[in-house]
Structures are given as structure tokens and as C-alpha cells.
Design a protein around this motif. Structure first.
Motif, short mmCIF file in Angstrom:
data_model
loop_
_atom_site.label_atom_id
_atom_site.label_comp_id
_atom_site.label_asym_id
_atom_site.label_seq_id
_atom_site.Cartn_x
_atom_site.Cartn_y
_atom_site.Cartn_z
N TRP A 294 0.84 -1.19 0.00
CA TRP A 294 0.00 0.00 0.00
C TRP A 294 0.88 1.24 0.00
O TRP A 294 1.64 1.47 0.94
CB TRP A 294 -0.92 0.00 1.22
CG TRP A 294 -1.84 1.19 1.33
CD1 TRP A 294 -2.24 2.04 0.33
CD2 TRP A 294 -2.49 1.65 2.52
NE1 TRP A 294 -3.09 2.99 0.83
CE2 TRP A 294 -3.26 2.78 2.17
CE3 TRP A 294 -2.49 1.22 3.83
CZ2 TRP A 294 -4.04 3.47 3.09
CZ3 TRP A 294 -3.26 1.91 4.75
CH2 TRP A 294 -4.03 3.01 4.38
N ASP B 11 0.45 4.73 0.64
CA ASP B 11 -0.59 5.53 1.31
C ASP B 11 -0.39 7.01 1.00
O ASP B 11 -0.03 7.80 1.86
CB ASP B 11 -0.53 5.26 2.81
CG ASP B 11 -1.65 5.93 3.58
OD1 ASP B 11 -2.64 6.38 2.95
OD2 ASP B 11 -1.54 6.02 4.81
N ALA C 65 -9.33 1.12 4.31
CA ALA C 65 -8.08 1.79 4.67
C ALA C 65 -8.05 2.08 6.17
O ALA C 65 -7.01 1.92 6.81
CB ALA C 65 -7.93 3.09 3.88
N LYS D 7 -5.24 0.74 8.71
CA LYS D 7 -4.44 1.65 9.54
C LYS D 7 -4.49 1.25 11.01
O LYS D 7 -3.50 1.43 11.73
CB LYS D 7 -4.92 3.09 9.36
CG LYS D 7 -4.39 3.69 8.08
CD LYS D 7 -4.66 5.16 7.98
CE LYS D 7 -4.09 5.68 6.67
NZ LYS D 7 -4.29 7.11 6.50
N SER E 148 -9.93 8.75 2.54
CA SER E 148 -9.97 7.48 3.26
C SER E 148 -11.19 6.68 2.85
O SER E 148 -12.09 7.18 2.18
CB SER E 148 -9.99 7.75 4.77
OG SER E 148 -9.82 6.55 5.47
#
Length: 169
Positions: A127, A129, A138, A142, A134
Motif C-alpha cells: 500500500w 498511502d 483503509a 491503519k 480514506s
């Protein structure tokens, strides 16, 4: 002499029983181990196969130390993976941004790479990021990432590492 022999036998039995419980726990998780890379370009690495952690020192060479997670820590990570359905995430994960939504990109951005062995199978997930946007998947990922990083940062070995010099632009 008989007491010493009895004590030796009892100690041996306790060792076998304890060892069996640990082995059973690992067997229940399919000999669960993983490599987790995170940070800018995935420069920090936790490797539970080898019991090591590598810290990205940015301007200086990376430092690798011994860092072993406890059975309880490994189990909490495994349970979180199951809870978020980690093993069904795509191998290349990205945040879906709707066509009518503005993509907000950050730089530098963290990269996360998982290589997880469980039940005799390997699951990899990458990923980049880079979006502030969002989505529920996700957010769940996280939470897993924050759990792992929190465990790493709570370790005495990690706290003893020098602070990296410099920064990323």
C-alpha cells in the motif's frame, strides 16, 4: 538425592507442558510470522521470522537490532488481521476515491508492505498511502498498522535506538 531427582523430573515435565502449549498456539495460527515494512519507501522493517527490526536512519545507514515479539503480541496482531479480514485484501491495496471527490495527495507518503505466512500460505500486501482521502478498508488497515507500530515502539530495544538525522522532503 530423591528430592533432587523428583525436582528435575517435575521441572522437565513443566518444560514439556509449557513447550507444548506454545507449540499448540503457534500451530493454531499456522506458524504465523511476517515481515512488515513501513515508512517512507518502507524503510523500517520488522521481521518476526528472524526476530529483527531495521530502523531507517534517513541520512545514515539503517540499523538492525534483535527485536522479538511475545506470543501475546503475535496473537494480538494475528487476531486483528482476522478481525479486519486482512487475508482477503488485494495484494496491491489503494484507497478508492470516487470520481466526484477530489484526490488529496501527500508527499512524501508512507509505504506499507506485508509478507505474512499463515496456515502454510503467504499473503502479501503493498500500500502506497499517498492519499489523505480514506475509506473503511483503509481505516481498518491503519488500525492494524498502528497496532504493530505501537508494539514495536513500546519495546525497550526500539527505545534505545538513536533518533534518525535529517528528514524526507
Amino acid at each position: 538425592m530423591k528430592k533432587a531427582l523428583l525436582l528435575l523430573i517435575i521441572s522437565g515435565l513443566l518444560l514439556v507442558i509449557t513447550g507444548c502449549n506454545v507449540a499448540a498456539a503457534h500451530e493454531a495460527n499456522g506458524n504465523f510470522n511476517f515481515v512488515f515494512k513501513y515508512g517512507v519507501s518502507g524503510g523500517n522493517t520488522l521481521d518476526t521470522f528472524h526476530g529483527t527490526y531495521t530502523r531507517d536512519m534517513i541520512l545514515d545507514p539503517a540499523i538492525t537490532i534483535d527485536l522479538v515479539l511475545t506470543a501475546e503480541e503475535m496473537d494480538s496482531i494475528y487476531q486483528k488481521m482476522l478481525a479486519i479480514d486482512f487475508f482477503n485484501y488485494p495484494d496491491k491495496f489503494s484507497v478508492h476515491v470516487a470520481d466526484n471527490e477530489t484526490k488529496i495527495e501527500v508527499a512524501p507518503y508512507p509505504t506499507y508492505l506485508f509478507s505474512v505466512v499463515h496456515d502454510g500460505k503467504t499473503k502479501e500486501l503493498l500500500w502506497h498511502d499517498k492519499y489523505v482521502n480514506s475509506d473503511p478498508q483503509a481505516d481498518k488497515l491503519k488500525k492494524l498498522i498502528n497496532l504493530i507500530i505501537g508494539i514495536i515502539e513500546s519495546k525497550t530495544e526500539h527505545k534505545a535506538l538513536p533518533t534518525p538525522s535529517g528528514g524526507y522532503l
